[in-house]
Write an enzyme that holds these catalytic residues in place. Sequence first.
Site, short mmCIF file in Angstrom:
data_model
loop_
_atom_site.label_atom_id
_atom_site.label_comp_id
_atom_site.label_asym_id
_atom_site.label_seq_id
_atom_site.Cartn_x
_atom_site.Cartn_y
_atom_site.Cartn_z
N TYR A 93 0.82 -1.22 0.00
CA TYR A 93 0.00 0.00 0.00
C TYR A 93 0.85 1.26 0.00
CZ TYR A 93 -4.34 2.54 1.18
OH TYR A 93 -5.46 3.35 1.17
N SER A 183 1.19 -7.83 1.74
CA SER A 183 0.18 -6.85 2.16
C SER A 183 -0.75 -6.53 0.99
CB SER A 183 0.86 -5.61 2.74
OG SER A 183 -0.07 -4.79 3.39
N ASP A 268 -0.38 -9.35 14.04
CA ASP A 268 -0.50 -8.31 13.01
C ASP A 268 -1.70 -7.41 13.29
OD1 ASP A 268 -0.64 -6.78 10.71
OD2 ASP A 268 -0.34 -8.48 9.34
N HIS A 297 3.07 -6.89 11.23
CA HIS A 297 2.81 -6.86 9.78
C HIS A 297 4.06 -7.09 8.94
CE1 HIS A 297 0.23 -6.38 6.39
NE2 HIS A 297 0.84 -5.29 5.95
#
Length: 317
Positions: A93, A183, A268, A297
């Site tokens: 992201y 992710s 996470d 994460h």
Amino acid sequence: MGYADLPLDQLRRYQSEVTRPDDFDEFWQRTLKESRAAAAETRLEPVDNRLTTVDTWDVTFSGFGGQPVKGWLHLPANRGEAPLPGIVEYIGYTGGRGLPHERLGWALAGYAHFVMDTRGQGGDTDDAGGSGSPSVPGYLTQGWRSPEDHFYRRLITDAALAVDAVRGLDAVDSSRVLTHGISQGGGLAISGGVLGGAQAVLADVPFLCDFPRAAWISTRAPYDEIVHFLLRRRERADRLFQTLAYVDAVNFARQAGVPALFSVALMDPTCPPSTVYGAYNAWSGEKSIREYPYNQHEGGQGYQQREQYDWLRGFLN
């Protein structure tokens, strides 16, 4: 940080309640058909990456609506004449494809490695169908009124058509093209891999999974964009989640028919483990998952990459 999600035995049994829209298949088949009809020829330009063991090309391929999308193609310099298995990698992201000397692990391991840029985020590709030039987040509610307008319709289409583009390269064995990402990249590896017909998927701590549960329990961005949007727009929740169902990796996982290797980090807070298991437990093909009990994460990092090298060696042989 301790565990803030379900106990491990419940995670392994968890089933997402995401609803699959009745026209899900038609929506994506139409989207891909329209974009493929507008596609131009993929262009490659060699670049100087300042390295001697990996060769790199600046690639432009046609994504959503025929719009140009950038990427790097990395190949081992000593590759010989035989076509190589291809790895299509998607970025996390707000990120972009980066510089040509970054992300070399797959090429050094002997693969043809394509790093897709992310439209509208931190790279070199404009979001021509939406916000225009790359910008800061958020993207989860961009175009929330309709799946036709949502940001991730465009990005997932790019991800699927990147598989098309890589499959068409002379240096790549078209029967052995896989998708990979971490992710956001992991979520795109699922959706783009399934839509693009990849032969296998590697999804690490994937984002874009099980949006309703993620909005309830995640304490971090990006999922908290949903919360910040709805705390002031209370009447829009149903419409937003109806739109997000079209881009939820859980609904792509339900129609997958190829092998997949997932990873999940049990501490996470960004992509809570239950959301990852929502996609993993919905995966309809052969699958396995690596669990990292004490990680957030960042997930497995080099440990997971080593797992992937071993897994792919067995899969490809």
